[in-house]
Motif scaffolding. Sequence first.
Motif, PDB file in Angstrom:
ATOM      1  N   VAL A 124     -30.077 -62.593 -29.101  1.00 27.35           N
ATOM      2  CA  VAL A 124     -30.989 -63.747 -28.616  1.00 27.35           C
ATOM      3  C   VAL A 124     -32.365 -62.787 -27.779  1.00 27.35           C
ATOM      4  CG1 VAL A 124     -31.199 -65.722 -27.343  1.00 27.35           C
ATOM      5  CG2 VAL A 124     -29.125 -65.266 -28.263  1.00 27.35           C
ATOM      6  N   ARG A 125     -33.439 -63.272 -28.446  1.00 28.71           N
ATOM      7  CA  ARG A 125     -34.709 -62.760 -28.023  1.00 28.71           C
ATOM      8  C   ARG A 125     -34.997 -61.251 -28.339  1.00 28.71           C
ATOM      9  NH1 ARG A 125     -32.669 -65.785 -23.776  1.00 28.71           N
ATOM     10  NH2 ARG A 125     -31.994 -63.921 -22.478  1.00 28.71           N
ATOM     11  N   ASP A 126     -34.169 -60.644 -28.924  1.00 28.14           N
ATOM     12  CA  ASP A 126     -34.280 -59.123 -29.107  1.00 28.14           C
ATOM     13  C   ASP A 126     -33.578 -58.807 -30.307  1.00 28.14           C
ATOM     14  OD1 ASP A 126     -35.655 -56.821 -28.926  1.00 28.14           O
ATOM     15  OD2 ASP A 126     -35.322 -56.685 -26.716  1.00 28.14           O
ATOM     16  N   ALA A 127     -33.811 -57.540 -30.834  1.00 20.96           N
ATOM     17  CA  ALA A 127     -33.076 -56.972 -31.753  1.00 20.96           C
ATOM     18  C   ALA A 127     -33.138 -55.396 -31.895  1.00 20.96           C
ATOM     19  CB  ALA A 127     -33.712 -57.449 -33.322  1.00 20.96           C
ATOM     20  N   PHE A 128     -32.031 -54.730 -32.316  1.00 19.48           N
ATOM     21  CA  PHE A 128     -32.108 -53.311 -31.990  1.00 19.48           C
ATOM     22  C   PHE A 128     -31.508 -52.693 -33.661  1.00 19.48           C
ATOM     23  CE2 PHE A 128     -31.646 -54.844 -28.028  1.00 19.48           C
ATOM     24  CZ  PHE A 128     -32.261 -53.963 -26.954  1.00 19.48           C
ATOM     25  N   ASP A 129     -31.819 -51.410 -33.741  1.00 18.72           N
ATOM     26  CA  ASP A 129     -31.532 -51.002 -35.190  1.00 18.72           C
ATOM     27  C   ASP A 129     -30.531 -49.804 -34.677  1.00 18.72           C
ATOM     28  OD1 ASP A 129     -32.815 -52.267 -37.008  1.00 18.72           O
ATOM     29  OD2 ASP A 129     -34.478 -50.839 -37.030  1.00 18.72           O
ATOM     30  N   VAL A 130     -29.349 -49.737 -35.139  1.00 19.34           N
ATOM     31  CA  VAL A 130     -28.548 -48.708 -34.441  1.00 19.34           C
ATOM     32  C   VAL A 130     -28.096 -47.820 -35.887  1.00 19.34           C
ATOM     33  CG1 VAL A 130     -26.120 -48.527 -33.716  1.00 19.34           C
ATOM     34  CG2 VAL A 130     -27.285 -50.428 -33.184  1.00 19.34           C
ATOM     35  N   SER A 131     -28.382 -46.660 -35.688  1.00 16.91           N
ATOM     36  CA  SER A 131     -28.024 -45.669 -37.013  1.00 16.91           C
ATOM     37  C   SER A 131     -27.034 -44.715 -36.489  1.00 16.91           C
ATOM     38  CB  SER A 131     -29.360 -45.011 -36.937  1.00 16.91           C
ATOM     39  OG  SER A 131     -30.535 -45.586 -37.467  1.00 16.91           O
ATOM     40  N   VAL A 132     -26.044 -44.726 -37.465  1.00 17.20           N
ATOM     41  CA  VAL A 132     -24.846 -43.948 -37.069  1.00 17.20           C
ATOM     42  C   VAL A 132     -24.826 -42.996 -38.059  1.00 17.20           C
ATOM     43  CG1 VAL A 132     -22.339 -43.799 -37.032  1.00 17.20           C
ATOM     44  CG2 VAL A 132     -23.707 -45.962 -36.015  1.00 17.20           C
ATOM     45  N   GLU A 133     -24.545 -41.683 -37.791  1.00 16.31           N
ATOM     46  CA  GLU A 133     -24.574 -40.686 -38.876  1.00 16.31           C
ATOM     47  C   GLU A 133     -23.430 -39.518 -38.123  1.00 16.31           C
ATOM     48  OE1 GLU A 133     -25.553 -40.084 -41.730  1.00 16.31           O
ATOM     49  OE2 GLU A 133     -27.075 -41.898 -41.455  1.00 16.31           O
ATOM     50  N   GLY A 134     -22.332 -39.592 -38.728  1.00 19.54           N
ATOM     51  CA  GLY A 134     -21.032 -38.602 -38.253  1.00 19.54           C
ATOM     52  C   GLY A 134     -20.811 -39.010 -36.850  1.00 19.54           C
ATOM     53  N   VAL A 135     -21.082 -37.889 -36.023  1.00 21.15           N
ATOM     54  CA  VAL A 135     -20.523 -37.963 -34.687  1.00 21.15           C
ATOM     55  C   VAL A 135     -21.710 -38.664 -33.985  1.00 21.15           C
ATOM     56  CG1 VAL A 135     -19.142 -36.185 -35.084  1.00 21.15           C
ATOM     57  CG2 VAL A 135     -21.344 -35.717 -34.467  1.00 21.15           C
ATOM     58  N   GLY A 136     -22.837 -38.968 -34.410  1.00 18.07           N
ATOM     59  CA  GLY A 136     -24.074 -39.175 -33.509  1.00 18.07           C
ATOM     60  C   GLY A 136     -24.592 -40.568 -33.682  1.00 18.07           C
ATOM     61  N   ILE A 137     -25.153 -41.069 -32.738  1.00 17.00           N
ATOM     62  CA  ILE A 137     -25.513 -42.731 -32.925  1.00 17.00           C
ATOM     63  C   ILE A 137     -26.942 -42.444 -32.173  1.00 17.00           C
ATOM     64  CG2 ILE A 137     -24.592 -43.064 -30.579  1.00 17.00           C
ATOM     65  CD1 ILE A 137     -24.343 -45.927 -31.630  1.00 17.00           C
ATOM     66  N   ASP A 138     -28.047 -43.491 -32.765  1.00 15.41           N
ATOM     67  CA  ASP A 138     -29.294 -43.524 -32.101  1.00 15.41           C
ATOM     68  C   ASP A 138     -29.554 -45.219 -32.278  1.00 15.41           C
ATOM     69  OD1 ASP A 138     -31.964 -42.674 -31.390  1.00 15.41           O
ATOM     70  OD2 ASP A 138     -32.482 -43.913 -33.196  1.00 15.41           O
ATOM     71  N   VAL A 139     -30.054 -45.684 -31.058  1.00 10.25           N
ATOM     72  CA  VAL A 139     -30.431 -47.018 -30.802  1.00 10.25           C
ATOM     73  C   VAL A 139     -31.814 -47.017 -30.538  1.00 10.25           C
ATOM     74  CG1 VAL A 139     -29.569 -49.126 -29.498  1.00 10.25           C
ATOM     75  CG2 VAL A 139     -27.699 -47.435 -29.941  1.00 10.25           C
ATOM     76  N   ALA A 140     -32.581 -48.123 -31.048  1.00 12.40           N
ATOM     77  CA  ALA A 140     -33.987 -48.220 -30.823  1.00 12.40           C
ATOM     78  C   ALA A 140     -34.247 -49.722 -31.119  1.00 12.40           C
ATOM     79  CB  ALA A 140     -34.752 -47.344 -31.969  1.00 12.40           C
ATOM     80  N   ARG A 141     -35.363 -50.204 -30.307  1.00 12.86           N
ATOM     81  CA  ARG A 141     -35.571 -51.615 -30.605  1.00 12.86           C
ATOM     82  C   ARG A 141     -36.080 -51.736 -32.307  1.00 12.86           C
ATOM     83  NH1 ARG A 141     -37.427 -52.191 -26.290  1.00 12.86           N
ATOM     84  NH2 ARG A 141     -35.942 -53.994 -25.617  1.00 12.86           N
ATOM     85  N   ALA A 142     -35.813 -52.657 -32.752  1.00 14.76           N
ATOM     86  CA  ALA A 142     -35.868 -52.863 -34.341  1.00 14.76           C
ATOM     87  C   ALA A 142     -37.286 -52.904 -34.758  1.00 14.76           C
ATOM     88  CB  ALA A 142     -35.289 -54.367 -34.480  1.00 14.76           C
ATOM     89  N   ALA A 143     -37.608 -52.160 -35.846  1.00 16.05           N
ATOM     90  CA  ALA A 143     -38.993 -52.227 -36.284  1.00 16.05           C
ATOM     91  C   ALA A 143     -38.565 -52.084 -37.777  1.00 16.05           C
ATOM     92  CB  ALA A 143     -39.443 -51.124 -35.691  1.00 16.05           C
ATOM     93  N   GLY A 144     -39.807 -52.808 -38.501  1.00 17.16           N
ATOM     94  CA  GLY A 144     -39.914 -52.815 -40.013  1.00 17.16           C
ATOM     95  C   GLY A 144     -39.112 -53.778 -40.748  1.00 17.16           C
ATOM     96  N   ALA A 145     -38.649 -53.469 -42.121  1.00 16.85           N
ATOM     97  CA  ALA A 145     -37.938 -54.403 -42.644  1.00 16.85           C
ATOM     98  C   ALA A 145     -36.583 -54.431 -42.330  1.00 16.85           C
ATOM     99  CB  ALA A 145     -38.439 -54.144 -44.072  1.00 16.85           C
ATOM    100  N   ASP A 146     -35.739 -55.716 -42.528  1.00 16.74           N
ATOM    101  CA  ASP A 146     -34.330 -55.462 -42.251  1.00 16.74           C
ATOM    102  C   ASP A 146     -33.731 -54.533 -43.186  1.00 16.74           C
ATOM    103  OD1 ASP A 146     -34.591 -57.573 -40.404  1.00 16.74           O
ATOM    104  OD2 ASP A 146     -33.779 -59.097 -41.692  1.00 16.74           O
TER     105      ASP A 146
END
Length: 204
Positions: A124-146
Motif C-alpha cells: 500500500v502506497r509504495d513498491a519495492f524491487d527485490v533481487s535475489v541471486e544465490g546467497v545475496g539479496i538487494d531491495v530497492a524502491r521500485a523503478a521502471g517497468a514491472d
Amino acid sequence: MIGERWALLVVRELLFGPKRFTDLRSGLRGISQNVLSQRLRDLEAGGGVRRTVLGPPASTQAYELTALGNALEPVLVAMSRWGALTPAAPDSEMSNDAFALALKALFVPAPRDGFRGRVRLRLVRDAFDVSVEGVGIDVARAAGADPDLVIEGTEATVRAVLFGRLTLNDAVAAGDIAIAGDRRRAAAFLARFALPDLAAEPAP
C-alpha cells in the motif's frame, strides 16, 4: 546523533531513498511534528542527513541520507533481525520501509535450486524491487517497468504468509494477495525468508 528516541527510525525510513517531511511522518506513527523536526536537525548537524529537492513533476524539499547515514544500514539490518525474534501481533502494522528492511534481515541463503530473479513487491502506497541471486539479496524502491513477477498486497498480509500464519493459496483465494506471473515462483520467492533461529546462530 543516533542515541535519541526516534533517531534510528528516521534513518530507517530514509534507507531506500529520499522522502518529504510528510512522508517521514506517515512512516513513523506516533512521532510529533516537533520531535521529527528536531531529529532531522540533529542528524543534519551530525552529517548523517542532508536536504535535497525531489525532481519534477513536483519540485519539493526532501531529506536523504549521506554516506555516513547509509553506513548505518548493517546496524539497522541486525536490529531488524533481532526484533523479528519477538514478532509483532498479527494485526499490527509496520511501515513499508521497515518491512523492506526486514526482507534483508530475514533472507535465507538457499541451494542453487532456490528462487533467483527479481520480484516487484507492491504494498500500500509504495513498491519495492527485490533481487535475489544465490546467497545475496538487494531491495530497492521500485523503478521502471514491472518484472515478470509482481506480488501485491498489504504489508500485514505478506508478512502473515512469510511467517506461516497464512498460506499463499488462501491469501490469493481471499483476494488479499494478487500475483502477476507464475504462482509457483512467487511461493519459491516467499520461501526465501524465515524467522531467525537462535539455536542456529554462530557463537560469539
